[in-house]
Design a protein around this motif. Structure first.
Motif, mmCIF file in Angstrom:
data_model
loop_
_atom_site.group_PDB
_atom_site.id
_atom_site.type_symbol
_atom_site.label_atom_id
_atom_site.label_comp_id
_atom_site.label_asym_id
_atom_site.label_seq_id
_atom_site.Cartn_x
_atom_site.Cartn_y
_atom_site.Cartn_z
ATOM 1 N N VAL A 102 0.810 -1.222 0.000
ATOM 2 C CA VAL A 102 0.000 0.000 0.000
ATOM 3 C C VAL A 102 0.841 1.269 0.000
ATOM 4 C CG1 VAL A 102 -2.028 -1.073 1.020
ATOM 5 C CG2 VAL A 102 -0.277 -0.092 2.521
ATOM 6 N N LEU A 103 2.018 1.244 0.624
ATOM 7 C CA LEU A 103 2.838 2.454 0.670
ATOM 8 C C LEU A 103 3.647 2.665 -0.603
ATOM 9 C CD1 LEU A 103 4.068 2.740 4.366
ATOM 10 C CD2 LEU A 103 2.150 3.851 3.220
ATOM 11 N N SER A 104 3.656 1.667 -1.475
ATOM 12 C CA SER A 104 4.263 1.845 -2.792
ATOM 13 C C SER A 104 3.253 2.389 -3.791
ATOM 14 C CB SER A 104 4.827 0.507 -3.315
ATOM 15 O OG SER A 104 5.844 0.033 -2.458
ATOM 16 N N GLY A 105 1.976 2.375 -3.414
ATOM 17 C CA GLY A 105 0.926 2.913 -4.271
ATOM 18 C C GLY A 105 0.311 1.878 -5.195
ATOM 19 N N ASN A 106 -0.502 2.369 -6.140
ATOM 20 C CA ASN A 106 -1.185 1.529 -7.135
ATOM 21 C C ASN A 106 -2.120 0.507 -6.498
ATOM 22 O OD1 ASN A 106 0.437 2.918 -8.960
ATOM 23 N ND2 ASN A 106 1.872 1.230 -9.213
ATOM 24 N N ASP A 107 -2.733 0.878 -5.382
ATOM 25 C CA ASP A 107 -3.613 -0.057 -4.673
ATOM 26 C C ASP A 107 -5.002 -0.035 -5.302
ATOM 27 O OD1 ASP A 107 -4.567 -1.869 -2.873
ATOM 28 O OD2 ASP A 107 -4.607 -0.500 -1.163
ATOM 29 N N ILE A 108 -5.073 -0.612 -6.497
ATOM 30 C CA ILE A 108 -6.315 -0.609 -7.266
ATOM 31 C C ILE A 108 -6.378 -1.873 -8.120
ATOM 32 C CG2 ILE A 108 -5.308 0.691 -9.199
ATOM 33 C CD1 ILE A 108 -8.022 2.174 -9.424
ATOM 34 N N MET A 109 -7.575 -2.413 -8.282
ATOM 35 C CA MET A 109 -7.760 -3.655 -9.032
ATOM 36 C C MET A 109 -9.165 -3.667 -9.612
ATOM 37 S SD MET A 109 -7.241 -7.607 -7.691
ATOM 38 C CE MET A 109 -8.396 -7.490 -6.320
ATOM 39 N N LEU A 110 -9.299 -4.271 -10.782
ATOM 40 C CA LEU A 110 -10.607 -4.498 -11.397
ATOM 41 C C LEU A 110 -10.925 -5.982 -11.360
ATOM 42 C CD1 LEU A 110 -10.311 -2.121 -14.473
ATOM 43 C CD2 LEU A 110 -11.986 -1.901 -12.631
ATOM 44 N N LEU A 111 -12.191 -6.296 -11.144
ATOM 45 C CA LEU A 111 -12.670 -7.672 -11.166
ATOM 46 C C LEU A 111 -13.639 -7.820 -12.332
ATOM 47 C CD1 LEU A 111 -13.403 -8.126 -7.345
ATOM 48 C CD2 LEU A 111 -11.352 -8.873 -8.592
ATOM 49 N N LYS A 112 -13.314 -8.704 -13.262
ATOM 50 C CA LYS A 112 -14.207 -8.918 -14.400
ATOM 51 C C LYS A 112 -15.273 -9.942 -14.038
ATOM 52 C CE LYS A 112 -14.647 -10.038 -19.261
ATOM 53 N NZ LYS A 112 -14.006 -10.534 -20.505
ATOM 54 N N LEU A 113 -16.527 -9.580 -14.259
ATOM 55 C CA LEU A 113 -17.645 -10.462 -13.946
ATOM 56 C C LEU A 113 -17.749 -11.579 -14.973
ATOM 57 C CD1 LEU A 113 -20.390 -7.794 -13.103
ATOM 58 C CD2 LEU A 113 -18.624 -8.748 -11.610
ATOM 59 N N SER A 114 -18.181 -12.726 -14.522
ATOM 60 C CA SER A 114 -18.308 -13.899 -15.395
ATOM 61 C C SER A 114 -19.460 -13.758 -16.389
ATOM 62 C CB SER A 114 -18.530 -15.161 -14.560
ATOM 63 O OG SER A 114 -19.677 -15.008 -13.719
ATOM 64 N N ARG A 115 -20.386 -12.866 -16.073
ATOM 65 C CA ARG A 115 -21.483 -12.591 -16.996
ATOM 66 C C ARG A 115 -21.864 -11.125 -16.867
ATOM 67 N NH1 ARG A 115 -23.831 -14.687 -12.394
ATOM 68 N NH2 ARG A 115 -25.773 -13.691 -11.685
ATOM 69 N N LYS A 116 -22.548 -10.632 -17.864
ATOM 70 C CA LYS A 116 -22.931 -9.226 -17.910
ATOM 71 C C LYS A 116 -23.974 -8.904 -16.840
ATOM 72 C CE LYS A 116 -25.008 -5.964 -21.189
ATOM 73 N NZ LYS A 116 -25.500 -5.817 -22.593
#
Length: 254
Positions: A102-116
């Motif tokens: 967390v102190l290095s930054g970039n604490d972000i992620m996307l989760l792709k859903l298995s269906r719309k």
């Protein structure tokens, strides 16, 4: 100074490692039924581990430091985690940004859903809009953050979504209070001599200002959740739009 910074880093990483995941809101209120329809419960096979929020029909955004808990699904369309059926649950694939801690930054992620996620005519699910690249958040502006966890330090989690108002804190002041150890691409809001904000474990939830998701819950000072002496820290979404937008547009991870 370097010794103090090292100590703070050790404390934060240790505390995050013990109970970083799951959402905890301090001095909040129960979210209204039609409020925050973008909220997502990020889960593993045993239940809720992180907060998240729907940003398109195929993607939920959360914190990168939630990844080690191996999220397998998200739940959309409910504020009460006791009221979940199979139609609300979506299997997910992690889309990771470059991240170390967390102190290095970039604490972000996307989760792709298995269906719309079906959004047309949907009265319980609605994605939240993302900010403009040059958004300017003024000091003391009131925003909100939400989660499903404890409502007091060392308390038990709750089933119904809690929301709390938090003020934006000047970045220079925040850096000074945190002894200049914060990464560059963050927003500070709440927690600084306030009895409202996030508690350790409120990972991945959105910081919402003017109906825009501007931040992702990253970390705070765990041991003093009720009366923190440092601001709460969020990943600044506006600084990651060049990574986010191609993924949302092409509906695939890179």
């Amino acid at each position: 100074m370097h010794a103090l910074q090292g100590f703070l880093l050790f404390q934060i990483l240790t505390l995050l490692g013990h109970n970083a995941l799951g959402s905890q809101i301090i001095k909040g209120r129960k979210a209204e039924k039609k409020q925050m329809m973008y909220m997502a419960s990020v889960q593993d096979n045993n239940g809720h581990i992180c907060g998240g929020f729907l940003v398109s029909e195929y993607f939920v955004m959360t914190a990168a430091h939630c990844a080690p808990k191996n999220p397998t699904s998200v739940v959309l369309g409910t504020h009460n985690l006791k009221k979940v059926d199979d139609t609300m649950r979506y299997d997910v694939k992690m889309c990771k940004h470059s991240f170390n801690d967390v102190l290095s930054g970039n604490d972000i992620m996307l989760l792709k859903l298995s269906r719309k996620a079906r959004l047309e005519g949907n009265k319980i699910i609605k994605p939240i809009k993302l900010p403009h690249p040059k958004i300017n958040l003024k000091e003391n502006k009131t925003c909100i953050v939400a989660g499903w966890g404890a409502i007091k330090s060392n308390g038990e989690s709750v089933d119904e979504l809690q929301v709390v108002d938090v003020p934006i804190i000047n970045k220079d002041r925040c850096q000074s209070v945190w002894q200049n150890i914060l990464p560059a691409k963050v927003i500070c809001a709440g927690g600084y001599f306030k009895n409202k904000g996030i508690c350790q474990g409120d990972s991945g939830g959105p910081l919402v200002c003017d109906n825009l998701a501007v931040g992702v819950v990253s970390f705070n000072n765990n041991k003093i959740c009720d009366y923190p002496n440092v601001p709460n820290v969020y990943t600044d979404i506006s600084k990651f739009l060049s990574w986010i937008k191609p993924i949302l547009k092409k509906k695939k991870c890179y």
